[in-house]
Design an enzyme around this catalytic site. Structure first.
Site, PDB file in Angstrom:
ATOM      1  N   SER A 119       4.148   4.386   5.603  1.00  0.00           N
ATOM      2  CA  SER A 119       5.107   3.649   4.771  1.00  0.00           C
ATOM      3  C   SER A 119       4.783   2.164   4.731  1.00  0.00           C
ATOM      4  CB  SER A 119       6.515   3.797   5.350  1.00  0.00           C
ATOM      5  OG  SER A 119       6.867   5.139   5.409  1.00  0.00           O
ATOM      6  N   HIS A 140       0.931   6.827  -0.603  1.00  0.00           N
ATOM      7  CA  HIS A 140       2.305   6.780  -0.102  1.00  0.00           C
ATOM      8  C   HIS A 140       3.262   7.526  -1.026  1.00  0.00           C
ATOM      9  CE1 HIS A 140       6.005   4.138   1.031  1.00  0.00           C
ATOM     10  NE2 HIS A 140       6.004   5.267   1.683  1.00  0.00           N
ATOM     11  N   GLU A 152       2.514   5.287  -4.253  1.00  0.00           N
ATOM     12  CA  GLU A 152       1.823   3.995  -4.121  1.00  0.00           C
ATOM     13  C   GLU A 152       0.403   4.280  -3.611  1.00  0.00           C
ATOM     14  OE1 GLU A 152       4.998   0.487  -3.163  1.00  0.00           O
ATOM     15  OE2 GLU A 152       4.575   1.826  -1.508  1.00  0.00           O
ATOM     16  N   ASN A 190       8.957  -0.694  -0.162  1.00  0.00           N
ATOM     17  CA  ASN A 190       9.708  -0.978   1.063  1.00  0.00           C
ATOM     18  C   ASN A 190       9.843  -2.474   1.327  1.00  0.00           C
ATOM     19  OD1 ASN A 190      10.146   1.692   1.434  1.00  0.00           O
ATOM     20  ND2 ASN A 190       8.544   1.995   2.955  1.00  0.00           N
TER      21      ASN A 190
HETATM   22  P1  NAD Z   1       8.280  13.658  10.882  1.00  0.00           P
HETATM   23  O1  NAD Z   1       8.620  13.182  12.251  1.00  0.00           O
HETATM   24  O2  NAD Z   1       9.287  14.438  10.094  1.00  0.00           O
HETATM   25  O3  NAD Z   1       6.949  14.563  10.951  1.00  0.00           O
HETATM   26  C1  NAD Z   1       5.807  14.186  11.639  1.00  0.00           C
HETATM   27  C2  NAD Z   1       5.079  15.435  12.140  1.00  0.00           C
HETATM   28  O4  NAD Z   1       3.837  15.018  12.722  1.00  0.00           O
HETATM   29  C3  NAD Z   1       5.848  16.205  13.235  1.00  0.00           C
HETATM   30  O5  NAD Z   1       5.982  17.564  12.839  1.00  0.00           O
HETATM   31  C4  NAD Z   1       4.950  16.068  14.471  1.00  0.00           C
HETATM   32  O6  NAD Z   1       4.952  17.229  15.306  1.00  0.00           O
HETATM   33  C5  NAD Z   1       3.583  15.839  13.852  1.00  0.00           C
HETATM   34  N1  NAD Z   1       2.625  15.169  14.726  1.00  0.00           N
HETATM   35  C6  NAD Z   1       2.866  14.227  15.674  1.00  0.00           C
HETATM   36  N2  NAD Z   1       1.704  13.844  16.231  1.00  0.00           N
HETATM   37  C7  NAD Z   1       0.709  14.574  15.644  1.00  0.00           C
HETATM   38  C8  NAD Z   1      -0.698  14.633  15.793  1.00  0.00           C
HETATM   39  N3  NAD Z   1      -1.334  13.862  16.664  1.00  0.00           N
HETATM   40  N4  NAD Z   1      -1.391  15.484  15.005  1.00  0.00           N
HETATM   41  C9  NAD Z   1      -0.757  16.282  14.116  1.00  0.00           C
HETATM   42  N5  NAD Z   1       0.588  16.267  13.935  1.00  0.00           N
HETATM   43  C10 NAD Z   1       1.304  15.422  14.676  1.00  0.00           C
HETATM   44  O7  NAD Z   1       7.817  12.340  10.080  1.00  0.00           O
HETATM   45  P2  NAD Z   1       7.915  12.067   8.508  1.00  0.00           P
HETATM   46  O8  NAD Z   1       9.259  11.534   8.173  1.00  0.00           O
HETATM   47  O9  NAD Z   1       7.367  13.246   7.780  1.00  0.00           O
HETATM   48  O10 NAD Z   1       6.917  10.822   8.369  1.00  0.00           O
HETATM   49  C11 NAD Z   1       5.518  10.990   8.335  1.00  0.00           C
HETATM   50  C12 NAD Z   1       4.876   9.783   7.691  1.00  0.00           C
HETATM   51  O11 NAD Z   1       5.385   9.643   6.361  1.00  0.00           O
HETATM   52  C13 NAD Z   1       5.185   8.448   8.383  1.00  0.00           C
HETATM   53  O12 NAD Z   1       4.057   7.623   8.310  1.00  0.00           O
HETATM   54  C14 NAD Z   1       6.335   7.879   7.560  1.00  0.00           C
HETATM   55  O13 NAD Z   1       6.409   6.467   7.629  1.00  0.00           O
HETATM   56  C15 NAD Z   1       5.922   8.338   6.182  1.00  0.00           C
HETATM   57  N6  NAD Z   1       7.015   8.413   5.199  1.00  0.00           N
HETATM   58  C16 NAD Z   1       8.213   8.938   5.560  1.00  0.00           C
HETATM   59  C17 NAD Z   1       9.233   9.015   4.612  1.00  0.00           C
HETATM   60  C18 NAD Z   1      10.576   9.618   4.956  1.00  0.00           C
HETATM   61  O14 NAD Z   1      11.548   9.360   4.231  1.00  0.00           O
HETATM   62  N7  NAD Z   1      10.674  10.424   6.028  1.00  0.00           N
HETATM   63  C19 NAD Z   1       9.004   8.564   3.298  1.00  0.00           C
HETATM   64  C20 NAD Z   1       7.740   8.059   2.953  1.00  0.00           C
HETATM   65  C21 NAD Z   1       6.741   7.992   3.928  1.00  0.00           C
END
Ligand code: NAD
Length: 283
Positions: A119, A140, A152, A190
Site C-alpha cells: 500500500s 497496488h 496504481e 493513500n
Molecule cells: P492479510 O493479513 O489479510 O493477508 C496476508 C497473508 O499473507 C496471510 O494469509 C499470511 O498468512 C500470509 N503470509 C504472511 N507471511 C507470509 C510469507 N512469508 N509468505 C507467504 N505468505 C505469507 O493482509 P492483506 O490485507 O491481504 O494485505 C496484504 C497486502 O496488501 C499488504 O501489503 C497491504 O498493505 C496491501 N493492501 C491491503 C488492502 C486492504 O484493504 N486489506 C488494500 C490494498 C493493499
C-alpha cells in the site's frame, strides 16, 4: 510479454481477491501462503464467491467453473519457478516483504516479473533484494479487488519499460484502470486519503461535529460514498495509525502526525469493525 501463469503470494484479504480477478481473466493462478490453512481457506472462499456470483446470475456458471479450475494452491515457494509473474500480497511489514522478495528472486524463473501489492512501501527497497530490479514493480489493487476498478502501477528506479508495459497491459486485461504513480510513501490514493481521515479525527476530537455528522457532511457535502470515520473503521484503526506514522517518518512533515484520539483508541483496543468498536459500534 505473455503473462499467462501468475503466482500470488499471500492468500489473505488481498491475495484471495487478486487470485480471483486473475483466474476470471483466464490466467493460470498458483496461490501460495506460508500458513497452509490460509491457502485452503483462500481457495475455498474464492470458489464460494465465484459460485455465488453464478447463482445470482452475475456470471455464467461455465465461466465460474473455469475460473475455479484455473486456481491451484502450491505448498512450497519453490513451485513458483514455472510462473511468468508473481504478485506479492503478504502483510505490510518492510522486513517481511524484503525477505519474501529475496526468496522470489531465488525461486522465480529468470524472466519472471515480480510485483508487490504494497500500500505504500518503497518499491526500490524490494527491487534491490530481488536481484532483478528491472523486473520489479508495484501493482497496488484496492479492496475488494474484484470490484474496485483502480490499480496504481508504481515504477521503481530500475523498472524496465518492458516490465512497465507488460503490467499496464495486464491490468487493462483484468478490466481495471491502471494509473502510473511515483514510488513515494502511500503512492497517490493513500497519500491523499489518510491525511483526510486524520483531519476528520481531529475534527471529532475538537468538537467540530459528532462522528455521525462528520461522516454525514462528507457523504452529503463532498459526495463521498462513505464517511472518513466509517472508512477508518473499515480499514482498521491500527492500520490507519501505522500508515500515518510511516508518512510522518518518511515524509518528515508534521501534517501527517496521527491525532492523539486515534492513538488512544488503538491503545484501548478499539480498532474498528474487526473488534466491533471504533468510531461506530458493530454487532
Ligand atoms: P492479510 O493479513 O489479510 O493477508 C496476508 C497473508 O499473507 C496471510 O494469509 C499470511 O498468512 C500470509 N503470509 C504472511 N507471511 C507470509 C510469507 N512469508 N509468505 C507467504 N505468505 C505469507 O493482509 P492483506 O490485507 O491481504 O494485505 C496484504 C497486502 O496488501 C499488504 O501489503 C497491504 O498493505 C496491501 N493492501 C491491503 C488492502 C486492504 O484493504 N486489506 C488494500 C490494498 C493493499
Amino acid at each position: 510479454m505473455n503473462l499467462k501463469r501468475i503466482a500470488v503470494i499471500g492468500a489473505g484479504t488481498m491475495g484471495r481477491g487478486i487470485a480471483q480477478v486473475l483466474a476470471q481473466a483466464s490466467r493460470e493462478v498458483l496461490l501460495y501462503d506460508a500458513d497452509p490453512r490460509a491457502r485452503e481457506q483462500g481457495l475455498a472462499s474464492i470458489a464460494a464467491r465465484l459460485r455465488q456470483q453464478a447463482a445470482k446470475g452475475r456470471l455464467e456458471p461455465a465461466a465460474s467453473e473455469a475460473a475455479i479450475a484455473a486456481l491451484q494452491d502450491i505448498d512450497q515457494l519453490a513451485d513458483i519457478d514455472t510462473a511468468d509473474m508473481v504478485v506479492e500480497a503478504v502483510p505490510e511489514r518492510l522486513d517481511l516483504k524484503l525477505a519474501v522478495f529475496a526468496q522470489l528472486g531465488q525461486f522465480a524463473g529468470p524472466k519472471a516479473i515480480l510485483a508487490s501489492n504494497t500500500s505504500g512501501l518503497d518499491i526500490d527497497a524490494l527491487a534491490a533484494e530481488s536481484g532483478r530490479p528491472d523486473k520489479v514493480i508495484g501493482m497496488h489493487f484496492f479492496n475488494p479487488p474484484p470490484t474496485m476498478p483502480l490499480v496504481e502501477i508504481v515504477r521503481a528506479t530500475e523498472t524496465s519499460d518492458q516490465t512497465f508495459a507488460a503490467v499496464m497491459a495486464l491490468a487493462q486485461d483484468l478490466d481495471k484502470t491502471p494509473v502510473a504513480v511515483a514510488n513515494s510513501p502511500g503512492f497517490a490514493v493513500n497519500r491523499i486519503l489518510f491525511p483526510m481521515i486524520n483531519e476528520a479525527i481531529y475534527a471529532l476530537a475538537e468538537g467540530v461535529a459528532s462522528a455521525e455528522d462528520i461522516d454525514r457532511v462528507m457523504v452529503l457535502g463532498a459526495s463521498h460514498p462513505i464517511g472518513p470515520l466509517a472508512l477508518a473503521d473499515y480499514v482498521g484503526l491500527d492500520v490507519t495509525l501505522d500508515i500515518l506514522e510511516s508518512f510522518a517518518q518518511r515524509l518528515d512533515r508534521a501534517k501527517y502526525r496521527p491525532c492523539p484520539l486515534l492513538r488512544e483508541m488503538v491503545a484501548q483496543g478499539a480498532l474498528g469493525r474487526k473488534t466491533g468498536r471504533g468510531f461506530f459500534s458493530y454487532s
